[in-house]
Enzyme design. Structure first.
Site, PDB file in Angstrom:
ATOM      1  N   SER A   1       0.678  -1.055   0.138  1.00 43.17           N
ATOM      2  CA  SER A   1      -0.268  -0.237  -0.162  1.00 43.17           C
ATOM      3  C   SER A   1       0.726   1.310   0.223  1.00 43.17           C
ATOM      4  O   SER A   1       1.666   1.433   0.394  1.00 43.17           O
ATOM      5  CB  SER A   1      -0.839   0.276   1.366  1.00 43.17           C
ATOM      6  OG  SER A   1      -1.267   1.257   1.478  1.00 43.17           O
TER       7      SER A   1
ATOM      8  N   TYR B   1      -1.710  -0.743  10.393  1.00 41.16           N
ATOM      9  CA  TYR B   1      -2.234  -0.635   8.837  1.00 41.16           C
ATOM     10  C   TYR B   1      -1.122  -0.580   8.222  1.00 41.16           C
ATOM     11  O   TYR B   1       0.053  -1.267   7.950  1.00 41.16           O
ATOM     12  CB  TYR B   1      -3.732  -0.461   8.143  1.00 41.16           C
ATOM     13  CG  TYR B   1      -3.203  -0.542   6.801  1.00 41.16           C
ATOM     14  CD1 TYR B   1      -4.001  -2.085   6.351  1.00 41.16           C
ATOM     15  CD2 TYR B   1      -3.063   0.216   6.025  1.00 41.16           C
ATOM     16  CE1 TYR B   1      -4.330  -2.089   4.542  1.00 41.16           C
ATOM     17  CE2 TYR B   1      -3.707  -0.020   4.524  1.00 41.16           C
ATOM     18  CZ  TYR B   1      -3.295  -0.648   4.047  1.00 41.16           C
ATOM     19  OH  TYR B   1      -3.608  -1.142   2.738  1.00 41.16           O
TER      20      TYR B   1
END
Length: 317
Positions: free
Chosen positions: A149, A162
């Protein structure tokens, strides 16, 4: 009359223009983010002329640009299926795409169970799958593609769990790329920006995550932040959904390119501004990045209960 207006200068500009048109024609047929760096190389000679470099150094720079462009496009040819060793090993590529997000909130508020869950799915899961299939990938000299990501390379508030797991996956991919090169295995990591997927979860899931956070907070921490602040954190998820892009085809095209191109990239950054943000955080001073990041995310931002009190600074002193 300067070099820019001389006949060699006009000749170089003409060749540059033809080269630029060729590149942009290629870009229309390219996949994912193919050609972004090439556009920068194509503009290199034009910039050299504009700042009036000497003709000698300008030609050197132009020749280097042409060589890099040729090398770049020569590697964009897709592998024919009959050259893959899939018939022998049964496997050509592994794509690790599993991921969980959790409820975005301040890192102090995220329970350790949520940190462990993100690491278990986003990082350790990908490592386990990779280790399980590497013997087959080494035989086929295939591809390993990990979906990380942009948050794994760009610090983002409320994404401590995350982002940490995705940063670990990005570094794991980079190390594996170096180690597996001697086996002929190509490793790519894809760092998408904001695309709308099911990773944000549902309202019922948000309720469970909020309850999990409140149940794990000490009275002092809950008093400082305030329950209202914690319950408003789901607005961040709604904001993410609002600004996310529904069309995920850029990600799929990058995955396809990483699997089937003769010379896949080590890094892909599909999504609006993703590549620029990754470059910005890598090359800009920390203070400048933090300043712009706060400016961009300050709109509608809520504050913890203690910090929203008028005399909190005096009480701290």
């Amino acid at each position: 009359m300067g070099t820019f207006f001389s006949e060699p200068g006009w000749l170089c500009l003409t060749v540059t223009a033809v080269l630029g048109v060729t590149i942009f024609c290629k870009l229309k047929k390219s996949q994912g983010q193919v050609g972004r760096k090439v556009v920068c190389l194509a503009g290199l000679w034009g910039g050299a002329c504009l700042i009036r470099l000497s003709l000698f150094w300008g030609l050197i720079l132009f020749s280097l640009s042409c060589f890099l462009v040729y090398t770049y496009f020569s590697g964009q040819e897709l592998l024919p299926a009959d050259q893959k060793a899939v018939l022998i090993t049964g496997l050509w590529a592994v794509v690790n795409n599993a991921g969980v997000l959790g409820l975005p909130t301040d890192g102090e508020l995220i329970p350790m169970t949520e940190y462990k869950r993100c690491m278990a799915v986003n990082f350790f899961g990908a490592v386990e799958v990779t280790k399980a299939f590497l013997p087959l990938l080494r035989k086929s000299k295939g591809r390993l593609v990990n979906i990380s990501s942009m948050a794994g390379g760009v610090p983002m508030e409320k994404m401590a769990a995350y982002s940490s797991s995705k940063a670990a996956l990005t570094m794991f991919s980079a190390v594996m790329r170096q180690e597996l090169s001697k086996w002929g295995v190509k490793v790519s990591v894809i760092q998408p920006g904001g695309f709308r997927t099911n990773i944000t979860g549902t309202s019922d899931m948000w309720d469970k995550l909020e309850k999990n956070i409140l149940d794990h907070l000490t009275p002092d921490v809950q008093e400082d932040y305030g329950q209202d602040y914690i319950l408003r954190e789901r607005n961040f998820l709604m904001l993410m959904q609002t600004y996310s892009v529904m069309d995920v085809s850029p990600v799929l095209l990058d995955v396809q390119h990483a699997i089937s191109a003769k010379s896949p990239f080590a890094f892909y950054a599909p999504g609006k501004m993703s590549y620029l943000w990754l470059c910005f955080v890598s090359f800009s001073p920390t203070g400048i990045f933090d300043y712009f990041s706060k400016k961009m995310h300050s709109h509608g931002k809520s504050m913890p209960r203690v910090l929203s009190m008028p005399n909190w600074k005096n009480e701290a002193m």
